[in-house]
Design an enzyme around this catalytic site. Structure first.
Site, mmCIF file in Angstrom:
data_model
loop_
_atom_site.group_PDB
_atom_site.id
_atom_site.type_symbol
_atom_site.label_atom_id
_atom_site.label_comp_id
_atom_site.label_asym_id
_atom_site.label_seq_id
_atom_site.Cartn_x
_atom_site.Cartn_y
_atom_site.Cartn_z
ATOM 1 N N ASP A 88 57.750 53.881 52.367
ATOM 2 C CA ASP A 88 58.643 54.778 52.977
ATOM 3 C C ASP A 88 59.856 53.539 52.907
ATOM 4 O O ASP A 88 60.648 53.238 52.618
ATOM 5 C CB ASP A 88 58.276 54.579 54.259
ATOM 6 C CG ASP A 88 58.372 55.780 55.307
ATOM 7 O OD1 ASP A 88 58.966 56.715 54.940
ATOM 8 O OD2 ASP A 88 57.187 55.912 56.171
ATOM 9 N N CYS A 278 30.666 43.962 57.971
ATOM 10 C CA CYS A 278 29.274 43.613 58.624
ATOM 11 C C CYS A 278 28.294 43.272 58.634
ATOM 12 O O CYS A 278 27.637 42.901 59.661
ATOM 13 C CB CYS A 278 29.518 44.873 59.728
ATOM 14 S SG CYS A 278 31.297 45.467 60.621
HETATM 15 N N1 GUN Z 1 55.732 57.338 59.197
HETATM 16 C C1 GUN Z 1 55.075 58.136 60.178
HETATM 17 N N2 GUN Z 1 55.778 58.805 60.801
HETATM 18 C C2 GUN Z 1 57.041 59.039 60.226
HETATM 19 C C3 GUN Z 1 58.139 60.237 59.480
HETATM 20 O O1 GUN Z 1 58.121 61.040 60.082
HETATM 21 N N3 GUN Z 1 58.816 59.503 58.330
HETATM 22 C C4 GUN Z 1 58.430 58.657 57.701
HETATM 23 N N4 GUN Z 1 59.836 58.605 56.167
HETATM 24 N N5 GUN Z 1 58.181 57.753 57.822
HETATM 25 C C5 GUN Z 1 56.596 57.633 58.914
HETATM 26 ZN ZN ZN Z 2 31.340 47.428 59.340
#
Ligand code: GUN
Ligand code: ZN
Length: 640
Positions: A88, A278
């Site tokens: 990300d 668990c």
């Molecule tokens: N992680 C959770 N929501 C988002 C989003 O809207 N954009 C990006 N790039 N990462 C995220």
């Molecule tokens: Zn469990």
């Protein structure tokens, strides 16, 4: 490249090919925090079988030690993960914790240089409370950045995020604007607040609007969705990928995820989970573990819950029963139930992907069952394609199935008196001739209908009888036998053929001298021979016809294109005439009225019949996918 292997409506089991391996979808990518690894990437891969994970390139870039290592040895070595790594971009960090000091260009180039397999655009997170104007402005920036990212991608794949707050028109616009960009995956972003606030109804609207705009040949990722409770619903709406940071975040707060919700260990009375994490614990022994061990045990439990639910979702797709699973799952929380009920608003879209028939029987789970697109399909075809066999209607209650066996003598009696037998079913009115067609005979409802379903079927019976202009309606008990002669098999053949292929096609299929061959054991229709040509065979399990080559030739000659046609390119013709399947790459055109599992005519560029088979996909999918089967060919037709 993405390929659909199996589907049930919008839900699909797919194969997503990346340079680090093939990801089978639906898939969840656990979020790995490069600074704190609660469960190591190696464990995620080996113990849990996760083929892909997601981590944050922005955090790596901002940490001196991590950045240097990532740049020198690469991300896979840094994390010790042999599978697919998605990164990300820092959008979420910028959104939560203030401005990110990085440009889109820089973060894309950074993701590339550390060897991320799928990099994400620095999109702008659109909050649910934003105005439309604010949302529009930021979508413009996100789109510019997506185009820029696509131009910088090199051999890294790009995740182009669909934003648009809670405005369906903006979501669809954002999604369709990315169709022409060279992007590989589409996360739906900006939805974490909706999920945190249990605004699932709006989540449904956002997903549907995004799906309408996106190209079907790219996997769709729901950003931040990692609770097992929502997976089935999101998959039903066409999401292929998910990610979860919750498994670890919740674990740090002693919260355990279960299919029906999240529970704090402090509020629990017992631990009845037998997952590998668990199994050797009671609630007491779990609570007494030292902090880091307890967190890890709970995180592992949370991952096992996710893995288990994903396996169940896949199984239900394979069994063609995902709607049933979703209806059960949405009972875990009233807000999910609202979301399920709100699907009624989307049946027009959902019907486009609804298969003509499924392998197993359809089970009722509650009043919401009536919102399934299969009801709309039946209602529309009954309205547009059914021709009553008489101008008087005889009404029957919903007895045992199939109705024509349960009511065998009664049907004959009222028919001989010049009445069309009509059963009042949960699907609405069912003419006797259609009672074996999927899903009428292949469905199970409780004996006592719920009020909504009962009033739906009554209302649709009333409008059917009035709109069709029946001169008279009577209860079946009030009708005495008469003298009218009729051919029940021919009436059934015509009704099913019209329902399946349309009125025009039915007229060319069944004409002249018709011989209908029935099964000696069941009396059911087997084959339809018209003027000496075997045009149709009926399948015992779903009561629908398979089209024989001679029948297909009649439709090709007698009903103008594009009806039921899938047009293939010339280079595919020699293979298809030999009986090989039609692959998406060779499809040039397709009738937009074709639904999954429908009988289709495969034709060449001059509308000459080259094969007969069953459609696996719908038009938009056939035309956009580059891999996968579009039509399963049953018979090739050699050109004479
Ligand atoms: N992680 C959770 N929501 C988002 C989003 O809207 N954009 C990006 N790039 N990462 C995220
Ligand atoms: Zn469990």
């Amino acid at each position: 490249m993405f390929e659909t292997v199996r589907r049930d409506g919008l839900a699909r089991i797919g194969k997503f090919e990346t340079r680090a391996g093939v990801l089978e979808t639906p898939a969840l990518l656990p979020v790995v925090n490069p600074k704190i690894s609660t469960v190591t990437p190696r464990e995620l891969y080996e113990e849990f079988g996760f083929g892909a994970l997601i981590t944050n390139s922005y955090i790596i870039r901002n940490s001196d030690g991590l950045r240097e290592r990532a740049l020198s040895e690469g991300l896979h070595s840094l994390l010790d993960f042999p599978g697919i790594i998605m990164t990300d971009s820092g959008t979420f960090q910028s959104h939560m914790y203030g401005e990110v000091e990085v440009s889109n260009r820089d973060i894309i180039e950074f993701q590339r240089s550390i060897g991320s397999d799928i990099g994400t655009v620095l999109d702008i997170f659109t909050e649910p409370f934003w105005t439309k104007g604010q949302t529009e402005d930021s979508i413009r920036v996100t789109l510019e950045r997506t185009a820029e990212a696509a131009s910088l991608k090199g051999d890294m794949m790009i995740a182009g995020v669909v934003q648009g707050s809670v405005y369906p028109d903006l979501r669809e616009m954002c999604a369709s604007s990315m169709r022409t960009m060279d992007v590989n995956v589409h996360p739906i972003g900006g939805v974490v607040p909706l999920m945190e606030q249990y605004r699932y109804e709006e989540l449904v609207d956002v997903i549907i609007a995004s799906k309408k705009g996106l190209s079907p040949d790219r996997p769709v990722h729901l950003f931040g969705a990692g609770h097992p409770m929502v997976l089935a619903l999101a998959v039903l709406l066409g999401c292929d990928m998910f990610d979860s940071a919750s498994y670890a975040k919740f674990a740090r707060d002693d919260r355990m995820m279960f299919i029906d919700g999240t529970y704090r260990t402090a509020d629990m009375h017992s631990l009845d989970c037998k997952c590998p994490a668990c199994k050797d614990h009671t609630l007491e022994t779990l609570k007494k573990l030292p902090n880091d061990q307890r967190t890890k045990t709970i995180a592992r439990h949370n991952l096992y819950e996710i893995v288990k639910e994903l396996a169940i979702v896949k199984r239900y797709i394979l069994e063609g029963r995902l709607w049933e699973l979703v209806e059960q799952r949405c009972r875990a929380h009233p807000a999910l139930l609202d979301a399920l009920r709100s699907l009624e608003r989307h049946t027009e879209f959902l019907e486009l992907y609804e298969p003509l028939s499924r392998d197993g029987a359809m089970f009722y789970t509650g009043p919401e069952t009536r919102n399934r697109p299969v009801f709309r399909r039946y209602e529309e075809r009954l309205r547009d394609r059914y021709v009553p066999v008489a101008d008087k209607a005889a009404l029957f209650g919903d007895g045992g199935k199939p109705y024509s066996r349960h009511y065998a003598d009664d049907f004959l009696r009222v028919r001989s008196a010049g009445y069309a037998p009509i059963v009042l079913s949960p699907f609405g009115p069912v003419p006797a001739e259609l009672d074996e067609v999927y899903p009428i005979a292949q469905s199970l409802f409780p004996d006592a209908a719920d009020l909504e379903t009962a009033s739906y079927s009554e209302d649709s019976l009333i409008s059917f009888v009035t709109e069709r202009g029946f001169a008279e309606t009577a209860e079946m008990d009030d009708i005495a036998a008469g003298e009218e002669r009729f051919d029940a098999l021919l009436e059934r053949t015509m009704a099913v053929a019209r329902y399946q292929f349309g009125k025009e096609a039915a007229d060319v299929l069944v004409r002249g001298r018709t011989e209908i061959v029935t099964s000696r054991n069941t009396g059911k229709i087997r084959n339809v021979i018209s003027d000496g040509e075997h045009v149709l065979s009926m399948r015992a399990d779903d009561g629908l016809f398979t089209l024989r080559p001679e029948g297909a030739a009649r439709i090709a000659a007698g009903v103008p294109a594009p009806h039921m046609r899938v047009t293939v390119s010339d280079d595919a013709v020699p293979f298809v005439t030999e009986g090989r399947n039609v692959f998406c790459a060779f499809v040039k055109e397709c009738d937009e009225n074709i639904r999954p599992m429908e009988e289709v005519l495969v034709v060449d560029g001059n509308d000459r019949l080259v094969a007969v088979g069953r459609a696996m996909l719908v038009r938009g999918e056939m035309l956009s996918f580059r891999k996968g089967i579009a039509v399963k060919v049953r018979d090739g037709v050699r050109q004479s």
